[in-house]
Write a protein that holds these residues in place. Sequence first.
Motif, mmCIF file in Angstrom:
data_model
loop_
_atom_site.group_PDB
_atom_site.id
_atom_site.type_symbol
_atom_site.label_atom_id
_atom_site.label_comp_id
_atom_site.label_asym_id
_atom_site.label_seq_id
_atom_site.Cartn_x
_atom_site.Cartn_y
_atom_site.Cartn_z
ATOM 1 N N LEU A 62 114.320 47.722 -10.685
ATOM 2 C CA LEU A 62 114.498 49.171 -10.579
ATOM 3 C C LEU A 62 113.376 49.804 -9.761
ATOM 4 O O LEU A 62 113.617 50.655 -8.898
ATOM 5 N N ASP A 63 112.136 49.385 -10.012
ATOM 6 C CA ASP A 63 110.986 49.905 -9.264
ATOM 7 C C ASP A 63 111.102 49.598 -7.773
ATOM 8 O O ASP A 63 110.817 50.442 -6.921
ATOM 9 N N ARG A 97 121.106 51.906 -18.538
ATOM 10 C CA ARG A 97 122.273 51.221 -17.968
ATOM 11 C C ARG A 97 122.213 49.736 -18.302
ATOM 12 O O ARG A 97 123.231 49.127 -18.628
ATOM 13 N N SER A 151 118.194 46.751 0.731
ATOM 14 C CA SER A 151 118.828 47.771 -0.112
ATOM 15 C C SER A 151 120.296 47.470 -0.335
ATOM 16 O O SER A 151 120.804 47.560 -1.456
ATOM 17 N N GLY A 183 117.649 53.472 -15.633
ATOM 18 C CA GLY A 183 118.076 52.115 -15.331
ATOM 19 C C GLY A 183 118.070 51.216 -16.553
ATOM 20 O O GLY A 183 118.972 50.394 -16.728
ATOM 21 N N HIS A 233 113.530 49.360 -5.936
ATOM 22 C CA HIS A 233 114.551 50.144 -5.236
ATOM 23 C C HIS A 233 114.435 51.639 -5.539
ATOM 24 O O HIS A 233 115.371 52.403 -5.275
ATOM 25 N N ASP A 234 113.269 52.038 -6.078
ATOM 26 C CA ASP A 234 112.977 53.454 -6.348
ATOM 27 C C ASP A 234 114.017 54.103 -7.259
ATOM 28 O O ASP A 234 114.366 55.273 -7.093
ATOM 29 N N TYR A 235 114.524 53.322 -8.217
ATOM 30 C CA TYR A 235 115.455 53.868 -9.199
ATOM 31 C C TYR A 235 114.678 54.398 -10.398
ATOM 32 O O TYR A 235 113.596 53.886 -10.724
ATOM 33 N N ASP A 236 115.232 55.399 -11.047
ATOM 34 C CA ASP A 236 114.639 55.922 -12.269
ATOM 35 C C ASP A 236 114.657 54.819 -13.332
ATOM 36 O O ASP A 236 115.733 54.360 -13.739
ATOM 37 N N LEU A 250 121.849 48.195 -10.564
ATOM 38 C CA LEU A 250 121.719 49.222 -9.526
ATOM 39 C C LEU A 250 123.072 49.772 -9.095
ATOM 40 O O LEU A 250 123.176 50.425 -8.063
ATOM 41 N N GLU A 251 124.110 49.495 -9.879
ATOM 42 C CA GLU A 251 125.445 50.064 -9.675
ATOM 43 C C GLU A 251 126.075 49.681 -8.327
ATOM 44 O O GLU A 251 126.580 50.541 -7.604
ATOM 45 N N GLU A 304 122.115 47.314 -3.953
ATOM 46 C CA GLU A 304 122.687 48.614 -4.290
ATOM 47 C C GLU A 304 124.164 48.725 -3.941
ATOM 48 O O GLU A 304 124.885 49.539 -4.529
#
Length: 360
Positions: free
Chosen positions: A145-146, A158, A114, A155, A148-151, A197-198, A118
């Motif tokens: 994105l998937d 972004r 992570s 994503g 790391h469970d990001y929307d 992932l910012e 992230e």
Amino acid sequence: MSDSFTAEAVADTTDVDTDPTAEDVILECRDLSVSFEMDRGTSRVLHDVDMDIRRGEILGIVGESGSGKSMFASALLNAVVSPGRTEGSVTYHPPDDEADPVEVLGLDKGPLRSLRWEDISMVFQGAMSSFNPTMGFREHFVETLDAHDYDVAAGIERAEELLSDLYLDPDRVLDSYPHELSGGMKQRVLIALALVLEPEVLVMDEPTAALDLLMQRSIISLLSDLRDKYDLTMVFITHDLPLVTKLADRIGVLYAFEFAEVGDTTEMVHDPKHPYTRALLNATPNLDAPLSEMRPIEGAAPDPVNVPAGCPYHERCPLATAECEDVKPAMDAVSATHEVACHHWSDVDDEIPLSTGVQR
């Protein structure tokens, strides 16, 4: 070294967007070492490195091939591949003052995975081989994105913004496959993927090495803009000292797997104090200096299995004395923003004049 290092390139360090108040440390390295066991002995490819990386700065790391640059980059993310051994400490300080510091080298596999995307992300060498050729770029972003469970919808928005910031057409890029884009375009997509992932920190290992001069300069300009827009901290690894002067706030020069000199970019270019840094500058083509003044660096870098005692540069250094052969120099403060590991740094102005024509 690139042949693009003219006197103009050396002198034009005023366009680097420096922030002298940026003293908040985001990554703290102490006694950071990387080694490999070999049949002929222990290969030491990074040795007892101390470095504070400040939040919001761009730190340039420069050195010859085999100096330890890539090992330093990988060690920051605890990403040195087996059988390499990483020792020491890398401490990440989250932006929330109430959050505990994170010891990167002590993280288990899940938290480390992570953190690598992230909080601290990396652009490795070779955009050409970084993408799965059977997957479109949209799939690469969705997969990241998937994982790391990001929307995914947010994503992709972004990603589209990042691609636009990098002067790419988001619709065209996301619907393309790697073979359909040029090397420079793929390098920019890789930067966007690393930032989707910012993360707070972006580490780049020779991100422009395979690109032509025009594309190199273009990406340098884009990276500066990205730092300002997204409040990024960047570590830019390169063998090209002239190139990094256009981007970095500070520069660290690696020699023989440890830092020989670290300082503010302007000081490092106009008034370097280590003989090796001066040799790098004097060996670089420069339109203002006669060809006769260019000086190649004699000798070769040390074998990682057999680094000499004392100062690791003494076998190539014109200022070397018996003290240099026997006693390893500690980092000495030249100024509040400049330090050097050399017994004779106060003599370099007279003994090794710069041929760039911009010496202070």
